[in-house]
Write an enzyme that holds these catalytic residues in place. Structure first.
Site, short mmCIF file in Angstrom:
data_model
loop_
_atom_site.label_atom_id
_atom_site.label_comp_id
_atom_site.label_asym_id
_atom_site.label_seq_id
_atom_site.Cartn_x
_atom_site.Cartn_y
_atom_site.Cartn_z
N GLY A 145 1.04 -1.14 0.06
CA GLY A 145 -0.02 -0.09 -0.04
C GLY A 145 0.78 1.33 0.00
N TYR A 203 -8.05 -4.19 11.49
CA TYR A 203 -7.19 -4.42 12.68
C TYR A 203 -7.66 -5.44 13.49
CZ TYR A 203 -5.17 0.46 11.78
OH TYR A 203 -4.27 1.27 11.30
N HIS A 227 -4.42 15.08 15.22
CA HIS A 227 -3.15 16.09 15.38
C HIS A 227 -3.02 17.10 15.93
CE1 HIS A 227 -2.06 13.18 12.25
NE2 HIS A 227 -2.59 13.48 11.43
N ARG A 270 6.56 27.31 14.38
CA ARG A 270 6.14 26.62 13.01
C ARG A 270 6.71 25.30 12.92
NH1 ARG A 270 5.65 28.78 7.05
NH2 ARG A 270 4.82 30.65 8.34
#
Length: 518
Positions: free
Chosen positions: A45, A158, A277, A397
């Site tokens: 993949g 999974y 995130h 940043r």
């Protein structure tokens, strides 16, 4: 001895810097030796080819994967030979036209460590064959064998894959060794599905064996947050509601879904970016100082932050969808999936009461960047009358052009007493010339081998994160909240800027950060 022959020699533990690692609370498990098998499931993949194998190659090149100890196994349904997989991977590891003969030879040496096993994900035969191949390269009970399974697969498989690993592929060592499993996001679509997935995996493996990877936690500037906050006396008295007015955590991409429309439409920008995130970054910005750098102490503090977040208000959310999103043939014409979102989170505790944390993410915007922007309050008694120029800000940043800079008001050079905004700037490319910043996946895979779970998501942490966003996501899924249209290449919906202003953010006019040149 050929490189295909596995021969393990016990290494003497290096004492260089060990005391400094252990004093800081780092794991000593990186001194382990013995056969190490890294198994990449989903080896054919995109994730495996673009991220996992290149990260392993870079670790190999830096000496972290000794060829006399390590073998790498690819597993997938596709029928191919070892050499066919190696040739598929070669172009992702190095660009041949820009490479020296020595670099090309290094790639070839690494690829000789890679073997391939073909088999289905839900039947016994393939896993029995995989276990046989791994066992051929282990040394019986002479040294403990280590097995690391990286699931570069859709979350839907999974549970069955984990079940087969548990039944057929666990380490056979009786004198130590370990089996660990790395799983990629998304970890479910809401609280219920995440808890179901966690329970299915938790029935098979202990929490200490499960590594839920969020690659943002491997980014250099994200990992610098703890050091910046807790190793610098300067920030200790400032890092609270008395001095900080608002915090923004921003993720922007200047391209759309680009072939991932069908996948993206199933999840949307909140599930894809914000719930994992950006929320992980928020935890590191807002958490209290842990009692040590041990992984569990750090993760305990992150959970406390998440549990202190109050329910999200609808009037503190702006959704957007860029024009042309539904032109993708894999996206339904009536899709309600947001490609942009601004969400304000509020933390109900003594340090952060009243400070809005603005999480913003979007696709097809005017620029590509990820950053943390901490804006401080106005100076009381502004004798220079410079408030209109903007506030002090600490900007971290994360990508691209990694940097930490502080926006300050200073005197403009000249005979007049005029003020102007400038910065104190730590730009990584300028300060650390010649030093390569590791990719996030390199760092996180190495942490997994070392047994350090600090930068991985714990089960209760995952549950707390979904508790925050699940009610909002269900309202969106049910069509009760609609995205605002916006044009590609812009800042997103105008309503998002209005929300930012209502949250108290003051825009700086006339100041632009310019990355220093070398």
């Amino acid at each position: 001895m050929g490189i295909d022959d596995w021969h393990v020699e016990k290494r003497a533990d290096s004492d260089v810097g060990l005391d400094s690692f252990t004093a800081a609370g780092f794991s000593e498990s990186f001194t382990e030796n013995g056969p190490l098998a890294i198994i990449v499931l989903g080896a054919s993949g995109d994730l495996a080819k673009k991220k996992t194998f290149p990260a392993l190659f870079n670790l190999y090149g830096q000496g972290f994967l000794p060829p006399n100890e390590v073998r790498i196994f690819g597993y997938a349904r596709s029928k191919m030979t070892d050499d066919e997989l190696r040739e598929r991977l070669r172009g992702y590891l190095i660009k041949a036209k820009d490479s020296t003969p020595e670099q090309l030879e290094e790639v070839s040496k690494f690829l000789r460590l890679v073997k391939y096993v073909s088999g289905p994900y839900d039947t016994d035969e393939g896993y029995c064959l995989l276990d046989d191949e791994i066992s051929k390269h282990e040394c019986g009970d002479e040294l403990p064998s280590r097995r690391l399974f990286y699931l570069a697969l859709p979350p839907s498989v999974y549970p069955p894959v984990s079940k087969k690993i548990r039944e057929f592929c666990m380490t056979k060592s009786t004198n130590g060794g370990w089996t660990r499993v790395v799983v990629e996001k998304p970890f479910g679509k809401d609280l219920e599905s995440a808890e179901k997935l966690s329970s299915q995996i938790g029935e098979l493996f202990d929490e200490s064996q499960v590594y839920r990877i969020d690659h943002y936690l491997g980014k250099e500037l994200v990992q610098n947050l703890l050091v910046l906050r807790f190793a610098n006396r300067l920030f200790v008295p400032l890092w609270n509601r008395d001095n900080i007015d608002n915090v923004q955590i921003v993720f922007r991409e200047d391209f759309g879904t680009e072939g991932r429309g069908g996948y993206f439409d199933e999840y949307g920008i909140i599930r894809d970016i914000i719930q994992n995130h950006l929320l992980q970054v928020l935890c590191l910005v807002a958490m209290e100082k842990p009692i040590s750098l041990k992984p569990e102490h750090i993760r305990d503090e992150k959970v406390k932050v998440l549990q202190s977040v109050v329910p999200i208000k609808d009037d503190e959310v702006v959704l957007g969808q860029y024009d042309g999103y539904t032109s993708d043939p894999t996206v339904p014409d009536n899709s309600n999936t947001p490609t942009f979102a601004t969400v304000i989170l509020r933390i109900h505790n003594e340090r952060w009461e009243g400070v809005p944390f603005v999480l913003k993410a979007g696709k097809a915007l005017e620029s590509r960047k990820a950053e943390i922007r901490i804006q401080f309050k106005d100076v009381p008694g502004d004798i220079f009358r410079c408030k209109k120029q903007g506030r002090n800000e600490l900007v971290i940043r994360l990508q691209p052009l990694e940097a930490i800079y502080m926006k300050l008001t200073v005197k403009q050079p000249g005979l007049e007493m005029l003020t102007v905004q400038s910065e104190l700037d730590l730009s990584y490319r300028q300060r650390y010339q010649g030093l390569t910043i590791p990719e996030a996946y390199e760092r996180l895979i190495l942490d997994t081998i070392r047994g350090d779970q600090q930068h991985f998501v714990r089960r209760d942490e995952l549950r707390a994160a979904w508790e925050i966003f699940t009610p909002l996501l269900h309202r969106i899924d049910e069509g009760k909240m609609k995205p605002n249209p916006y044009k590609p290449g812009t800042r997103g919906p105008a309503e998002a800027d209005d929300l930012l202003t209502r949250a108290g953010y003051v825009q700086t006019h006339g100041y632009i950060w310019i990355p220093p040149t070398l």
